[in-house]
Design an enzyme around this catalytic site. Structure first.
Site, PDB file in Angstrom:
ATOM      1  N   PHE A   1       1.102  -1.166  -0.149  1.00 42.90           N
ATOM      2  CA  PHE A   1      -0.094  -0.082   0.033  1.00 42.90           C
ATOM      3  C   PHE A   1       1.345   1.329   0.050  1.00 42.90           C
ATOM      4  CE2 PHE A   1      -1.612   4.141   2.029  1.00 42.90           C
ATOM      5  CZ  PHE A   1      -3.289   3.914   1.480  1.00 42.90           C
ATOM      6  N   GLU A   2       0.569   1.951  -0.866  1.00 44.90           N
ATOM      7  CA  GLU A   2       1.070   3.365  -1.084  1.00 44.90           C
ATOM      8  C   GLU A   2       0.860   4.385  -1.870  1.00 44.90           C
ATOM      9  OE1 GLU A   2       5.164   2.789  -3.376  1.00 44.90           O
ATOM     10  OE2 GLU A   2       5.933   3.135  -1.542  1.00 44.90           O
TER      11      GLU A   2
END
Ligand code: GDP
Ligand code: MN
Length: 338
Positions: free
Chosen positions: A235-236
């Site tokens: 997740f970014e």
């Protein structure tokens, strides 16, 4: 603007009670999903989740990337899930495969040793290609050039809460550059020499180190020893200016030249995290508590009841990873509190 108009129409057609979700402003942003054709079922689940919880009312586009051409089936099965623009890109060979100048004999010996030691993905070349690509190349892909912001999504992840705000606009309006939901310790055996190279680089290029950086989150002795904390990069939400700028460009080239993506098994998570911690000011890193997120085996679930209720979250607050013994959230809290 027809894109905005159709987005509002979508929201209305779906009976969305919150008419304010119809957007009048969008960031220059995209989702980016690296996947193999065989990841199709997981990709469908992830896109459906993010559409349901956020994007149906926003209309952000998608870029899918793969070192092999995406099949017609892959494309049609994800296209059907959203009215948003979807583009499917082929990764250039030189952005993916092990470079010629890597000593394959040495690399192979290390892979075999790591496999014997049961280091996760220790024997895999394709995993190494993927980590190096995510570290240094995804933001150079031609389909990514027109965008500044990205949200990285993997196949088979889950988004557990309705998002009533736009994280891209939040980042833009608050001068953030790197957003995350889960932080944890890295396996030291995958990065034995990485921190030494980071220290050498900082010595060579003090001009790139941000004044109010987040080094204190990753080291408790002024940068001598790495505590292995990093952001979980599956997740970014981040600003590609950070990766495209002179500091990270020099940093990635420096690390790449040491060969550790192949002789060791450097992940893009520690590489991105360390870079964000030293090249950005600490106020530019953001923990998105509101975004309930799951990537097997861990989940971040909002810890405030109001947030959990407002988001109609499907995750269990009690099993959130935040204060798991393997999480680095405590270090983050202590660091931020000073
Ligand atoms: P993990 O999360 O560290 O266990 O690694 P994953 O297997 O989930 O891989 C991370 C991301 O890279 C996911 O989006 C995968 O779909 C993608 N990925 C991994 N290996 C390959 C590969 O060989 N080719 C392509 N195109 N994508 C890959
Ligand atoms: Mn994954």
């Amino acid at each position: 603007n027809s894109a905005n108009a159709s987005t509002s129409a979508n929201a209305n057609a779906n009976g969305n009670a919150n008419a304010t979700l119809a957007v009048d402003r969008r960031a220059n942003a995209t989702f980016v999903i690296l996947a193999r054709n065989s990841d199709i079922n997981g990709a469908v689940r992830s896109v459906r989740d993010i559409e349901d919880r956020f994007n149906r009312a926003r209309g952000y586009p998608y870029v899918f990337l793969n070192e092999e051409p995406f099949s017609e089936e892959f494309q049609s099965r994800v296209r059907v899930l959203s009215g948003s623009k979807m583009e499917f890109g082929l990764i250039p060979r030189e952005h993916w495969y092990q470079p010629e100048w890597i000593d394959e004999e040495k690399a192979k010996k290390e892979r075999e040793r790591m496999e014997q030691e049961n280091i996760i993905y220790g024997g895999s070349v394709s995993y190494r290609n993927m980590c190096r690509f995510n570290s240094g190349f995804f933001f150079k892909h031609e389909l990514m050039q027109k965008y500044r912001w990205y949200w990285r999504i993997e196949p088979e992840v889950h988004f557990h809460c309705d998002l009533s705000f736009d994280p891209f606009l939040f980042m833009e309006d608050n001068n953030k550059v790197y957003g995350w939901t889960i932080t944890m310790y890295e396996f030291e055996k995958t990065i034995p020499t990485l921190w030494g190279h980071v220290r050498d680089f900082m010595g060579l290029h003090p001009e790139y180190v941000a004044e109010d950086n987040a080094m204190g989150f990753m080291s408790h002795d002024g940068g001598n020893k790495y505590n292995l904390c990093h952001f979980w990069s599956n997740f970014e939400i981040a600003d590609m200016h950070l990766w495209r700028g002179p500091a990270y460009t020099a940093f990635f080239e420096y690390l790449d030249s040491k060969g550790g993506f192949y002789y060791e098994r450097w992940g893009d998570a520690p590489v991105h995290s360390i870079a964000a911690a030293i090249f950005a000011n600490k106020s530019q890193l953001h923990f998105f508590d509101e975004i309930g997120y799951e990537h097997n085996p861990y989940t971040h679930c909002p810890q405030k009841v109001e947030t959990w209720e407002k988001g109609r979250c499907s995750c269990d607050m009690a099993t959130s990873f935040d204060y798991n013994g393997y999480s680095c959230m405590k270090q983050w809290d202590n660091f931020i509190r000073g």
